[in-house]
Design a protein around this motif. Structure first.
Motif, PDB file in Angstrom:
ATOM      1  N   ILE A   1       0.853  -1.184   0.000  1.00 33.07           N
ATOM      2  CA  ILE A   1       0.000   0.000   0.000  1.00 33.07           C
ATOM      3  C   ILE A   1       0.890   1.234   0.000  1.00 33.07           C
ATOM      4  CG2 ILE A   1      -0.144   0.041   2.527  1.00 33.07           C
ATOM      5  CD1 ILE A   1      -2.997   1.101   2.290  1.00 33.07           C
ATOM      6  N   THR A   2       0.431   2.309  -0.624  1.00 33.48           N
ATOM      7  CA  THR A   2       1.191   3.558  -0.583  1.00 33.48           C
ATOM      8  C   THR A   2       0.982   4.228   0.775  1.00 33.48           C
ATOM      9  OG1 THR A   2      -0.606   4.929  -1.448  1.00 33.48           O
ATOM     10  CG2 THR A   2       0.867   3.869  -3.071  1.00 33.48           C
ATOM     11  N   VAL A   3       1.920   5.063   1.155  1.00 34.11           N
ATOM     12  CA  VAL A   3       1.796   5.790   2.417  1.00 34.11           C
ATOM     13  C   VAL A   3       0.561   6.700   2.382  1.00 34.11           C
ATOM     14  CG1 VAL A   3       2.870   7.564   3.861  1.00 34.11           C
ATOM     15  CG2 VAL A   3       4.248   5.677   2.975  1.00 34.11           C
ATOM     16  N   ASP A   4       0.305   7.315   1.250  1.00 36.20           N
ATOM     17  CA  ASP A   4      -0.864   8.202   1.129  1.00 36.20           C
ATOM     18  C   ASP A   4      -2.167   7.449   1.362  1.00 36.20           C
ATOM     19  OD1 ASP A   4       0.734  10.366   0.624  1.00 36.20           O
ATOM     20  OD2 ASP A   4       0.473  10.319  -1.553  1.00 36.20           O
ATOM     21  N   ASP A   5      -2.281   6.252   0.790  1.00 32.76           N
ATOM     22  CA  ASP A   5      -3.505   5.463   0.969  1.00 32.76           C
ATOM     23  C   ASP A   5      -3.645   4.993   2.417  1.00 32.76           C
ATOM     24  OD1 ASP A   5      -4.296   5.804  -1.624  1.00 32.76           O
ATOM     25  OD2 ASP A   5      -3.579   3.852  -2.329  1.00 32.76           O
ATOM     26  N   LEU A   6      -2.532   4.642   3.040  1.00 34.15           N
ATOM     27  CA  LEU A   6      -2.573   4.226   4.441  1.00 34.15           C
ATOM     28  C   LEU A   6      -3.047   5.371   5.331  1.00 34.15           C
ATOM     29  CD1 LEU A   6      -1.938   2.096   6.648  1.00 34.15           C
ATOM     30  CD2 LEU A   6       0.366   3.075   6.757  1.00 34.15           C
ATOM     31  N   LEU A   7      -2.546   6.563   5.091  1.00 40.80           N
ATOM     32  CA  LEU A   7      -2.936   7.717   5.906  1.00 40.80           C
ATOM     33  C   LEU A   7      -4.383   8.115   5.655  1.00 40.80           C
ATOM     34  CD1 LEU A   7       0.332   9.874   5.718  1.00 40.80           C
ATOM     35  CD2 LEU A   7      -0.442   8.356   7.566  1.00 40.80           C
ATOM     36  N   SER A   8      -4.869   7.897   4.441  1.00 38.22           N
ATOM     37  CA  SER A   8      -6.276   8.165   4.143  1.00 38.22           C
ATOM     38  C   SER A   8      -7.176   7.225   4.938  1.00 38.22           C
ATOM     39  CB  SER A   8      -6.521   7.997   2.640  1.00 38.22           C
ATOM     40  OG  SER A   8      -7.894   8.167   2.341  1.00 38.22           O
ATOM     41  N   TRP A   9      -6.836   5.935   4.978  1.00 33.80           N
ATOM     42  CA  TRP A   9      -7.581   4.965   5.787  1.00 33.80           C
ATOM     43  C   TRP A   9      -7.529   5.341   7.270  1.00 33.80           C
ATOM     44  CZ3 TRP A   9      -5.316   1.644   9.507  1.00 33.80           C
ATOM     45  CH2 TRP A   9      -6.188   0.683  10.050  1.00 33.80           C
ATOM     46  N   THR A  10      -6.378   5.834   7.700  1.00 35.72           N
ATOM     47  CA  THR A  10      -6.202   6.214   9.098  1.00 35.72           C
ATOM     48  C   THR A  10      -7.171   7.314   9.505  1.00 35.72           C
ATOM     49  OG1 THR A  10      -3.854   5.615   8.997  1.00 35.72           O
ATOM     50  CG2 THR A  10      -4.537   7.072  10.785  1.00 35.72           C
ATOM     51  N   GLU A  11      -7.272   8.343   8.661  1.00 43.64           N
ATOM     52  CA  GLU A  11      -8.121   9.487   8.982  1.00 43.64           C
ATOM     53  C   GLU A  11      -9.609   9.148   8.859  1.00 43.64           C
ATOM     54  OE1 GLU A  11      -7.318  12.439  10.236  1.00 43.64           O
ATOM     55  OE2 GLU A  11      -5.232  11.751  10.341  1.00 43.64           O
ATOM     56  N   ASN A  12      -9.964   8.399   7.827  1.00 43.56           N
ATOM     57  CA  ASN A  12     -11.377   8.172   7.516  1.00 43.56           C
ATOM     58  C   ASN A  12     -12.003   6.981   8.234  1.00 43.56           C
ATOM     59  OD1 ASN A  12     -11.508  10.351   5.644  1.00 43.56           O
ATOM     60  ND2 ASN A  12     -10.459   9.087   4.133  1.00 43.56           N
ATOM     61  N   VAL A  13     -11.185   5.991   8.574  1.00 47.11           N
ATOM     62  CA  VAL A  13     -11.716   4.767   9.185  1.00 47.11           C
ATOM     63  C   VAL A  13     -11.154   4.542  10.588  1.00 47.11           C
ATOM     64  CG1 VAL A  13     -11.918   2.257   8.972  1.00 47.11           C
ATOM     65  CG2 VAL A  13     -12.009   3.690   6.909  1.00 47.11           C
ATOM     66  N   LEU A  14      -9.836   4.499  10.688  1.00 46.77           N
ATOM     67  CA  LEU A  14      -9.201   4.100  11.941  1.00 46.77           C
ATOM     68  C   LEU A  14      -9.502   5.039  13.102  1.00 46.77           C
ATOM     69  CD1 LEU A  14      -7.226   2.285  13.533  1.00 46.77           C
ATOM     70  CD2 LEU A  14      -5.380   3.777  12.716  1.00 46.77           C
ATOM     71  N   LYS A  15      -9.199   6.311  12.955  1.00 45.13           N
ATOM     72  CA  LYS A  15      -9.315   7.236  14.081  1.00 45.13           C
ATOM     73  C   LYS A  15     -10.736   7.355  14.632  1.00 45.13           C
ATOM     74  CE  LYS A  15      -6.828  11.028  14.027  1.00 45.13           C
ATOM     75  NZ  LYS A  15      -6.163  12.287  13.542  1.00 45.13           N
ATOM     76  N   PRO A  16     -11.752   7.492  13.791  1.00 43.43           N
ATOM     77  CA  PRO A  16     -13.114   7.562  14.347  1.00 43.43           C
ATOM     78  C   PRO A  16     -13.525   6.289  15.086  1.00 43.43           C
ATOM     79  CG  PRO A  16     -13.080   8.330  12.065  1.00 43.43           C
ATOM     80  CD  PRO A  16     -11.750   7.712  12.332  1.00 43.43           C
ATOM     81  N   ARG A  17     -13.166   5.114  14.535  1.00 42.85           N
ATOM     82  CA  ARG A  17     -13.541   3.852  15.175  1.00 42.85           C
ATOM     83  C   ARG A  17     -12.756   3.646  16.479  1.00 42.85           C
ATOM     84  NH1 ARG A  17     -18.134   1.870  14.087  1.00 42.85           N
ATOM     85  NH2 ARG A  17     -17.415  -0.199  14.726  1.00 42.85           N
ATOM     86  N   ALA A  18     -11.493   4.044  16.472  1.00 44.28           N
ATOM     87  CA  ALA A  18     -10.659   3.878  17.663  1.00 44.28           C
ATOM     88  C   ALA A  18     -11.165   4.742  18.813  1.00 44.28           C
ATOM     89  CB  ALA A  18      -9.211   4.226  17.334  1.00 44.28           C
ATOM     90  N   GLU A  19     -11.603   5.961  18.503  1.00 46.01           N
ATOM     91  CA  GLU A  19     -12.124   6.848  19.546  1.00 46.01           C
ATOM     92  C   GLU A  19     -13.404   6.273  20.167  1.00 46.01           C
ATOM     93  OE1 GLU A  19     -12.519  10.549  17.533  1.00 46.01           O
ATOM     94  OE2 GLU A  19     -10.339  10.832  17.346  1.00 46.01           O
ATOM     95  N   LEU A  20     -14.261   5.696  19.316  1.00 43.51           N
ATOM     96  CA  LEU A  20     -15.470   5.037  19.824  1.00 43.51           C
ATOM     97  C   LEU A  20     -15.105   3.856  20.725  1.00 43.51           C
ATOM     98  CD1 LEU A  20     -18.120   4.647  16.951  1.00 43.51           C
ATOM     99  CD2 LEU A  20     -18.425   5.803  19.145  1.00 43.51           C
ATOM    100  N   ALA A  21     -14.178   3.032  20.248  1.00 43.16           N
ATOM    101  CA  ALA A  21     -13.787   1.824  20.987  1.00 43.16           C
ATOM    102  C   ALA A  21     -13.155   2.172  22.323  1.00 43.16           C
ATOM    103  CB  ALA A  21     -12.826   1.001  20.143  1.00 43.16           C
ATOM    104  N   PHE A  22     -12.345   3.213  22.352  1.00 42.34           N
ATOM    105  CA  PHE A  22     -11.670   3.591  23.593  1.00 42.34           C
ATOM    106  C   PHE A  22     -12.681   4.039  24.643  1.00 42.34           C
ATOM    107  CE2 PHE A  22      -8.983   6.312  26.319  1.00 42.34           C
ATOM    108  CZ  PHE A  22      -7.992   5.386  26.621  1.00 42.34           C
ATOM    109  N   ARG A  23     -13.753   4.662  24.189  1.00 42.97           N
ATOM    110  CA  ARG A  23     -14.812   5.098  25.118  1.00 42.97           C
ATOM    111  C   ARG A  23     -15.791   3.978  25.442  1.00 42.97           C
ATOM    112  NH1 ARG A  23     -15.006   9.622  21.454  1.00 42.97           N
ATOM    113  NH2 ARG A  23     -16.989   8.830  20.638  1.00 42.97           N
ATOM    114  N   GLY A  24     -15.671   2.853  24.744  1.00 41.30           N
ATOM    115  CA  GLY A  24     -16.593   1.740  24.963  1.00 41.30           C
ATOM    116  C   GLY A  24     -17.957   1.990  24.363  1.00 41.30           C
ATOM    117  N   GLU A  25     -18.004   2.847  23.344  1.00 41.89           N
ATOM    118  CA  GLU A  25     -19.274   3.223  22.744  1.00 41.89           C
ATOM    119  C   GLU A  25     -19.459   2.548  21.380  1.00 41.89           C
ATOM    120  OE1 GLU A  25     -19.207   7.691  24.779  1.00 41.89           O
ATOM    121  OE2 GLU A  25     -19.118   7.462  22.592  1.00 41.89           O
ATOM    122  N   GLY A  26     -20.630   2.726  20.812  1.00 42.35           N
ATOM    123  CA  GLY A  26     -20.932   2.129  19.518  1.00 42.35           C
ATOM    124  C   GLY A  26     -21.829   0.915  19.664  1.00 42.35           C
ATOM    125  N   GLU A  27     -22.079   0.281  18.560  1.00 43.65           N
ATOM    126  CA  GLU A  27     -23.011  -0.848  18.521  1.00 43.65           C
ATOM    127  C   GLU A  27     -22.265  -2.186  18.524  1.00 43.65           C
ATOM    128  OE1 GLU A  27     -26.549  -2.579  15.575  1.00 43.65           O
ATOM    129  OE2 GLU A  27     -25.547  -0.675  15.133  1.00 43.65           O
TER     130      GLU A  27
END
Length: 238
Positions: free
Chosen positions: A184-210
């Protein structure tokens, strides 16, 4: 930090798909299966043999799981890694080879860190190799979140020094005759990080979500008492 991160790389497939599961798992004690203990022994042997191959000092580990089969599989792993090192030398005269490297990705995932089995750093390219001794579940490298988190941790350490553009990730799973590599390119990895990883990680850390049951439930410590999983199974039975 403790030995295990709440949002570890190895459990990322779970908390990315079912964000409350990480906090729920904290209510259950850690237990190590025979397969997990065997895998730990195999990893220790891999580490020792790879250090010796790289002319580094190492003391051979002793385990009750030592056998000819493990010896052969770990030899093959070391051969694969050394071939990858030689390949890296085609573009970089002195690639950096890190073994059992702690990789911190906490700037993207709260308190997140993990350990990379082998990280090869060269000009323009980063190669992360993960040894899987298990034979129950086939593991693929493509879009593998554990490997992508390791990649983020390695980038934090070396991107400025090596000007990395692409990252190769390899799952080496000898008991399934599986060598899976994805780039994977670094640009594509960072795009996944911003759009998928960070929002899901913040939810998981708080124990929230479905709670969302799926294949990621297989190794979840809370699976036996998860209401969402039980309801999904009941619906399937109906």
């Amino acid at each position: 930090m403790g030995k295990h991160a709440l949002l570890s790389a190895s459990s990322s497939h779970r908390w990315l798909n079912c964000s409350p599961s990480a906090r729920l798992e904290q209510e259950f004690d850690d237990t190590e299966s025979t397969a997990a203990a065997e895998g730990t022994a195999a990893h220790a042997l891999c580490e020792h043999k790879l250090k010796k191959a790289l002319k580094r000092r190492s003391k051979k580990p002793v385990s009750e799981y030592d056998c000819d089969e493990m010896d052969a599989y770990t030899d093959d792993y070391v051969e694969f890694v050394m071939e990858a090192v030689e390949e890296a030398k085609q573009t970089c005269s002195d690639p950096l080879v890190l073994i059992e490297q702690r990789l911190d990705f906490s700037c993207y995932v709260p308190e997140g860190f993990g350990t990379g089995d082998c990280v090869i750093v060269a000009d323009g390219l980063l190669h992360i190799i993960d040894f899987k001794y298990g034979q129950g579940v086939l593991v693929e490298a493509e879009e593998n979140p554990q490997m992508m988190l390791y990649a983020l941790g390695a980038l934090r350490l070396f991107d400025a020094l090596y000007d990395i553009e692409e990252i190769s990730m390899t799952i080496y799973q000898p008991r399934r005759d599986n060598i899976s590599t994805w780039t994977i390119t670094v640009d594509d990895l960072l795009s996944w990080t911003e759009n998928v990883l960070k929002p899901r990680a913040e939810l998981a850390f708080r124990g929230e979500g479905e709670y969302i049951p799926g294949s990621w439930c297989t190794f979840c410590k809370a699976a036996v008492k998860c209401r969402a999983r039980a309801e999904a199974k009941l619906q399937l039975a109906r």
